[in-house]
Write an enzyme that holds these catalytic residues in place. Sequence first.
Site, PDB file in Angstrom:
ATOM      1  N   CYS A 172       2.914   2.823   9.454  1.00 13.20           N
ATOM      2  CA  CYS A 172       3.104   4.105   8.766  1.00 13.20           C
ATOM      3  C   CYS A 172       3.907   5.075   9.633  1.00 13.20           C
ATOM      4  O   CYS A 172       3.518   5.372  10.760  1.00 13.20           O
ATOM      5  CB  CYS A 172       1.759   4.730   8.410  1.00 13.20           C
ATOM      6  N   PRO A 200       0.854  -1.192   0.000  1.00 12.71           N
ATOM      7  CA  PRO A 200       0.000   0.000   0.000  1.00 12.71           C
ATOM      8  C   PRO A 200       0.889   1.241   0.000  1.00 12.71           C
ATOM      9  O   PRO A 200       1.693   1.432   0.903  1.00 12.71           O
ATOM     10  CB  PRO A 200      -0.764  -0.123   1.334  1.00 12.71           C
ATOM     11  N   GLY A 254      10.464  -4.260   2.314  1.00  9.25           N
ATOM     12  CA  GLY A 254      11.519  -3.264   2.490  1.00  9.25           C
ATOM     13  C   GLY A 254      12.704  -3.488   1.569  1.00  9.25           C
ATOM     14  O   GLY A 254      13.365  -4.528   1.660  1.00  9.25           O
ATOM     15  N   ALA A 265       0.866   5.384  -0.383  1.00  6.17           N
ATOM     16  CA  ALA A 265       0.050   6.604  -0.450  1.00  6.17           C
ATOM     17  C   ALA A 265       0.337   7.359  -1.735  1.00  6.17           C
ATOM     18  O   ALA A 265       1.481   7.619  -2.078  1.00  6.17           O
ATOM     19  CB  ALA A 265       0.342   7.485   0.762  1.00  6.17           C
TER      20      ALA A 265
END
Length: 307
Positions: free
Chosen positions: A90, A4, A191, A6
């Site tokens: 987040c 996900p 990551g 943004a």
Amino acid sequence: MLAPLAGYSDLPLREVAKKFGADITVSEMISVHALAFKNKKTLKMVEKSPLETPFALQIAGNDFSIIKRAVEYLNTLKNEIQILDLNCGCPAPKVSSHGSGSSLLKDLKKLVEILSFVKEISEIPYLSVKVRLGFDKKIPLEIAQALKDAPIDYVVVHGRTRADGYKKEKIDYDSIALIKRNLKVPLIANGEINSVKKSQEVLEITGADGVMIGRAAVEKPWIFAQIKQGSVAESVELRKCVVLEHFDRMVSFRGDYGAIMFRKNLHAYSKGLKGASEFRSRVNAITEPPLMREAILEFFNAAEFES
């Protein structure tokens, strides 16, 4: 899995990733407050492509009454959404400073209480959680111990703390491995996974059941096919085809404003090609879809990789 992201992992990008073999796509992070009050922009973020099954919707929040309202609304979409994912990773101050996202890693008891509460009221089949290695220090064992009591179907672990942000040198796959060894549910590693080689390395080090790819998938969504099949050769022609399909989908989904929103995608797609800098400057000044499409064709028809 496609991460996900943004501003990036909207329906058009998720659809492209799905066509290249991403097993699970995840929505951009959505605030439970925006869902509870049915914010118009937020409802657009909930839409999914027919190609997206299974589809995970990621929520962020820490207020039980607002979470309840949000989940009750999502229950009306239970035929569309297969997985509800709680964001506990987040690092953005506007999220973590309000007690959501990665700040829940400072209160693991509450994190588990939220997951248990969501499981209790949700009619969506699966529940997952995305975490980092800690807030300002690494606490992989404590996270693993806490999640043992959580009613989750899998966990995604990003290999940095909140304080590490996205610093490359801070990535720690050994701590992901430690969480994996102490959990029974599947674990997805996340990551700095940006190639087939890196994906294999990370799976080897962590023992993870899968990988989640974020920023690399924005530049080259075919990375999913490369990892799964190992047979997709990069070429300017491939980029051109993907860019055009992605652009057309963006405009059909967003309307004319989709052309402006697509600028950042063009910045990513043109990386490593000669004349990319001039191309970015050019598209940054274009607002109309037909002119943007013309600029895309012109650039990618003549493009070559930088040596």
